[in-house]
Enzyme design. Structure first.
Site, mmCIF file in Angstrom:
data_model
loop_
_atom_site.group_PDB
_atom_site.id
_atom_site.type_symbol
_atom_site.label_atom_id
_atom_site.label_comp_id
_atom_site.label_asym_id
_atom_site.label_seq_id
_atom_site.Cartn_x
_atom_site.Cartn_y
_atom_site.Cartn_z
ATOM 1 N N HIS A 143 -9.374 15.308 29.513
ATOM 2 C CA HIS A 143 -10.247 14.187 29.166
ATOM 3 C C HIS A 143 -11.028 13.787 30.415
ATOM 4 O O HIS A 143 -10.911 14.448 31.466
ATOM 5 C CB HIS A 143 -9.420 13.028 28.595
ATOM 6 C CG HIS A 143 -8.235 12.650 29.447
ATOM 7 N ND1 HIS A 143 -8.366 12.111 30.707
ATOM 8 C CD2 HIS A 143 -6.898 12.772 29.225
ATOM 9 C CE1 HIS A 143 -7.171 11.886 31.216
ATOM 10 N NE2 HIS A 143 -6.252 12.293 30.339
ATOM 11 N N HIS A 183 -9.184 13.676 33.812
ATOM 12 C CA HIS A 183 -9.030 14.979 34.466
ATOM 13 C C HIS A 183 -10.373 15.418 35.069
ATOM 14 O O HIS A 183 -10.416 15.936 36.184
ATOM 15 C CB HIS A 183 -8.592 16.049 33.455
ATOM 16 C CG HIS A 183 -7.253 15.811 32.827
ATOM 17 N ND1 HIS A 183 -7.115 15.531 31.484
ATOM 18 C CD2 HIS A 183 -6.002 15.835 33.328
ATOM 19 C CE1 HIS A 183 -5.832 15.400 31.185
ATOM 20 N NE2 HIS A 183 -5.120 15.566 32.292
ATOM 21 N N GLN A 206 9.889 19.298 32.763
ATOM 22 C CA GLN A 206 9.727 17.856 32.957
ATOM 23 C C GLN A 206 9.852 17.069 31.653
ATOM 24 O O GLN A 206 9.632 15.857 31.637
ATOM 25 C CB GLN A 206 8.405 17.549 33.661
ATOM 26 C CG GLN A 206 7.157 17.768 32.842
ATOM 27 C CD GLN A 206 5.899 17.605 33.677
ATOM 28 O OE1 GLN A 206 5.639 18.378 34.597
ATOM 29 N NE2 GLN A 206 5.111 16.584 33.390
HETATM 30 P P1 AMP Z 1 -1.555 15.359 32.982
HETATM 31 O O1 AMP Z 1 -2.375 16.446 32.356
HETATM 32 O O2 AMP Z 1 -1.401 14.147 32.119
HETATM 33 O O3 AMP Z 1 -0.276 15.868 33.577
HETATM 34 O O4 AMP Z 1 -2.404 14.842 34.212
HETATM 35 C C1 AMP Z 1 -2.897 15.711 35.198
HETATM 36 C C2 AMP Z 1 -3.455 14.896 36.330
HETATM 37 O O5 AMP Z 1 -4.517 14.074 35.854
HETATM 38 C C3 AMP Z 1 -2.411 13.965 36.957
HETATM 39 O O6 AMP Z 1 -2.571 13.961 38.354
HETATM 40 C C4 AMP Z 1 -2.761 12.631 36.347
HETATM 41 O O7 AMP Z 1 -2.388 11.528 37.148
HETATM 42 C C5 AMP Z 1 -4.272 12.730 36.240
HETATM 43 N N1 AMP Z 1 -4.760 11.800 35.232
HETATM 44 C C6 AMP Z 1 -4.280 11.637 33.975
HETATM 45 N N2 AMP Z 1 -4.934 10.629 33.348
HETATM 46 C C7 AMP Z 1 -5.833 10.150 34.242
HETATM 47 C C8 AMP Z 1 -6.804 9.092 34.189
HETATM 48 N N3 AMP Z 1 -6.963 8.324 33.125
HETATM 49 N N4 AMP Z 1 -7.573 8.876 35.296
HETATM 50 C C9 AMP Z 1 -7.403 9.641 36.405
HETATM 51 N N5 AMP Z 1 -6.509 10.652 36.503
HETATM 52 C C10 AMP Z 1 -5.730 10.899 35.440
#
Ligand code: AMP
Length: 275
Positions: free
Chosen positions: A25, A28, A52
């Site tokens: 999204h 990312h 995890q």
């Molecule tokens: P995930 O795919 O949820 O494991 O997230 C991958 C990376 O994207 C992680 O470092 C998250 O902290 C970051 N991330 C997820 N959501 C957001 C957001 N709304 N704003 C900024 N970074 C994000």
């Protein structure tokens, strides 16, 4: 993956790395854009990491829209999309795990035992394989960011971990791949989490006691139907230990269930805190 990485290193090209679980999204995308700006090459990983997830968590139903993710990465100028299989990362007989003690037991770690051990292990493996100069992680997962920074320091890893601000929907809800689990009414209610955190931080900034501000926040969150609070707390920005009085770098952290969806969020307590 390491062959690509080595070939870039031979040409003195820097690598920026963004680890994700996919279902990408705008949050990312903001990390990828930052990596694009700072480095010659950008690697994004998409790996829904079984290590995890707890046994009763959403591993199998976690969204995996791979073609859409690949198209977004291409549009953002990602040089390499690394999409390993679970067996590629954890072959039969795999036995080595990393645990960042204490930090991993607090907050989300308490409610999701083993979660941060899985996160730290996979991030270490990805850093070893990709060998980037910089890795970009979101402040949205503040405890995760803190743990990865600590692991990198403790294990003398050469990478720089760069924390990036949380991207939010118009109503304040932090963007998350899990938001798509929410029904229309739950989605409307979910904004209460950020609003309550923000209002609590304002109350504290104006001099209210942390305990009072958090009590109000709890009440607002629990007024939402089918909501449940795992935790809401004010913490030191580095040790993540609970604090009773505001200090520089402190944060409010929360994990809340809306129906069957668990949402996390956090907010920095303003810099201009009164003593
Ligand atoms: P995930 O795919 O949820 O494991 O997230 C991958 C990376 O994207 C992680 O470092 C998250 O902290 C970051 N991330 C997820 N959501 C957001 C957001 N709304 N704003 C900024 N970074 C994000």
């Amino acid at each position: 993956m390491s062959r690509w990485s080595n070939s870039w290193k031979k040409k003195n090209q820097t690598i920026g790395f963004v680890p994700t679980m996919g279902a990408l999204h705008a949050g990312h995308a903001s990390l990828i854009r930052r990596a694009r700006k700072d480095n010659d090459k950008v690697v994004v990983s998409i790996f829904v990491n079984p290590a995890q997830f707890g046994p009763h968590e959403d591993f199998s139903r976690y969204p995996r829209p791979f073609d859409k993710d690949r198209a977004l990465c291409a549009a953002l100028g990602v040089d390499l999309l690394y999409h390993p299989t679970p067996e590629g990362i954890y072959p039969p007989g795999y036995r080595s795990f990393v645990n960042v003690e204490e930090l991993s037991e607090l907050w989300c770690g308490h409610f999701r035992p083993g979660h941060f051990r899985g996160v730290a292990t996979v991030v270490l493996k990805l850093l070893q394989t990709i060998s980037p100069e910089r890795a970009y992680l979101g402040e949205k997962d503040y405890q995760q960011l803190t743990i990865i920074k600590k692991m990198v320091r403790d294990l003398n890893l050469p990478q720089r971990i760069i924390g990036c601000p949380t991207l939010r929907e118009k109503d304040g809800l932090a963007m998350s791949s899990r938001n798509q689990y929410l029904s229309v009414s739950e989605r409307r209610d979910a904004a209460t989490l950020y609003r309550s955190l923000w209002e609590a931080s304002e109350q504290i900034r104006k001099g209210s006691a942390i305990s009072l501000a958090l009590k109000d926040a709890r009440k607002k969150i629990l007024s939402v139907s089918n909501s449940r609070i795992d935790y809401i707390a004010a913490v030191d920005g580095l040790s993540l230990e609970e604090i009773k009085h505001p200090r520089l770098g402190a944060r409010l952290l929360a994990a809340v269930w809306i129906g069957k969806t668990r949402l996390i969020d956090n907010i920095k307590l303003s810099r201009s805190l009164r003593k």
